[in-house]
Design an enzyme around this catalytic site. Sequence first.
Site, short mmCIF file in Angstrom:
data_model
loop_
_atom_site.label_atom_id
_atom_site.label_comp_id
_atom_site.label_asym_id
_atom_site.label_seq_id
_atom_site.Cartn_x
_atom_site.Cartn_y
_atom_site.Cartn_z
N ASP A 113 -11.09 -3.69 5.48
CA ASP A 113 -10.76 -3.63 4.22
C ASP A 113 -11.04 -2.38 3.77
OD1 ASP A 113 -9.69 -4.24 1.59
OD2 ASP A 113 -10.71 -5.96 1.44
C1 BGC Z 1 -8.44 -5.01 -1.19
C2 BGC Z 1 -7.40 -5.53 -0.10
C3 BGC Z 1 -6.32 -4.52 -0.11
C4 BGC Z 1 -6.81 -3.30 0.15
C5 BGC Z 1 -5.80 -2.17 0.23
C6 BGC Z 1 -8.77 -3.75 -1.11
O1 BGC Z 1 -9.39 -3.25 -2.22
O2 BGC Z 1 -9.48 -6.13 -1.09
O3 BGC Z 1 -6.83 -6.83 -0.70
O4 BGC Z 1 -5.27 -5.03 0.89
O5 BGC Z 1 -7.66 -2.73 -0.94
O6 BGC Z 1 -5.20 -1.75 -0.94
#
Ligand code: BGC
Length: 726
Positions: A268
């Site tokens: 993530d």
């Molecule tokens: C979120 C994810 C997301 C990623 C990319 C993160 O902060 O938890 O769900 O896909 O950012 O934007």
Amino acid sequence: MPHQRRIEGLIAAMTLEEKIGQLGAFADALRPFAFEFNPETFARDAEQVREQIRSGRVGALFNGVGVAEGREAQRIAVEESRLGIPLLLGADVIHGMRTVFPIPLGEAASFEPDLAERTARATAREATAAGIHWTFAPMVDVARDQRWGRVAETSGEDVYLSCEFAAARVRGFQGDDLTASDSLLTTPKHFAAYGAISAGLDYNFVDMAPQTLRDVHLPPFKAAIDAGALTLMSSFNDINGVPASANRELLTDILRGEWEFEGFVVSDYTSDLELVAHGYASDEADAAQKALSAGLDMSLQSGIYAGHVATLVEQGRLTMDEVDEAVRRVLHVKAAVGLFDDPYRCLDAGREADQSHIAAHDALARDCARRSVVLLKNEGNLLPLKKAGQRIALIGPFAQDTANLGGCWNIFGDASRMVDMETGVRAALEDPSALVVVPGSGIEAPLEGGIEAAVAAAREADVVLLALGEPHEFSGEAQSRTQIVIPAAQQALAEAVATAGTPVVVVLRNGRALALEGAVRDAQAILVGWFLGTQTGPALADVVFGDYNPSARLPVSFPQDAGQQPYFYNHPTTGRPNVPGTPRFFQTRWREVSHAALYPFGHGLSYTRFDYGAPQLDTARLGWDDALTIRTRVANQGTRDGEEVVQLYLRDRTASRVRPVRELKRFRKIALAAGASQEVVFTLTRADLEFHGVDNRPVAEPGLFDLWVAPSSAVGDAVTFELLAP
Ligand code: BGC
């Protein structure tokens, strides 16, 4: 494996820096978009990103949109980098692209995985036309604490429902052929147990029995992988002290060892670097070493692989084999989606122009939205309203609002196409002037004179539509709430409007189950409207006026009180269960409120009435390797055609581990004309009776099971059968 020789040839030819390059994804500064979603978009400027691509030091870009610049980035990768490895272009395309569909939680309320498959397909068509290969969706976390802001992105509190929607969305986004020009590669997330963060507080710790992990939180990931998902995103949280992004048991033993997953895992957003903040790694290098060796293949945005993996290999703290394996997985996925054969797929300017607005998607958005609306309550059949002969007051801060239709993950939606509630309702009326609209209150603060105007309008009207609830920013990442209630200013508005004595239909806007209070709870009718997307107004009007007979069911339990969280229907049985009708003391109970949900999981009304016959089992003694067939006659006893979600629940009476009070095992949505009936047939086998035992292995245990076929998780009479020993 196809492409294997090409991949091995590339790995043999790559420098260590080029290998590490494939393991990094960075914000797309070449076509920056939605800065608020990605504060580090400009950590590298466009020229730096071009140079990164040229020198083979980036494998993927994310959250950019647009064909022209995407094509240029790809051209640099293919023509100017030494080995010509194409880029993978990713983005958070969650519940729609230009056309915005209901939030995933709302769509799950439809209990129609096929519908989710179709909206995901439509989304894929729009996203791939806009220069995107890869979506960070579906979110398949099971959410059992409504304080968590990300409940909105899930399919709710049930494992089986989450599995069905996970698989459907993967099928929908990807289609049948991963190399097709409109196939959008998926990333089920967040692996794993992110939905179980303590107290519903985002990023908080997860402390859980390993069996709960396997019984509840892992199955939707397995379902998504079985449906063809080839990448996963690791989660921010730790599980029993080991952060998911460096969790070898999860990323390697289970995912690769048990499930034989062949794709790659992306972190993530900076979750690999966050191992340092967790106190699980001493510094960035330590974090990179721990994450990569645990099985985390691609680093999203932190840059710690780019910064440290080479040194770690030189120092012998990571082996070249470990790096090669991660690179192999990334290249395998790039090959599987056809990028080596056609690096310019999804980068076609003609398609981008033609498909910027696909008219059929508006109709799909409207249908999906009305199929997501749950009718909680309808005293005296107040709904549906008539289209003529009634004066309607539409009151509330969401009556004319278009800013909160898209929900929390709407970064590419076409704002100009959002249709608010007023527009939808007015368009449905024979005499549009029969509608009066009064905001009455702001979302979180009162409006001067608002309440007086609202009460006056309510007095003049025959019926009030009260549009209340949460703004979109109450949902999503880092948006946990302690009190899952309607904001005070709106509650005050509802109380005042109730004094007018006019019948009230509450239309909620919400990203989670809410604890309904006072005049909102006591309104004659309540519709759960979630965040419904582009076609919110027309879809709500369809339901309010009965052009569509509501058919959605709650994917999350509505509690009596906010303080009951975490509150979900399928909890383990206590030694002092709450048995309604028996003395309440020394039972599982709260002092202040009833134990039963205000509106349970699976609940939802229709404008017609369905009756259920008793379920007929073909045998009361299920042989170990046999199948059990359950037949139930469901009849539409009303005067309108309608759809019913027939739900099958089980309870294992006695087991070697305490089992849930009920668990959904099957459901089917059927359409029945007024007066018609249908026999609904379900089949179960031993596999449906399995859980993880004390040794954390799947087991089904001979003995008695209770079975319900019912319209919700809280009603129906059980029938019993026995699973016989082998
Ligand atoms: C979120 C994810 C997301 C990623 C990319 C993160 O902060 O938890 O769900 O896909 O950012 O934007």
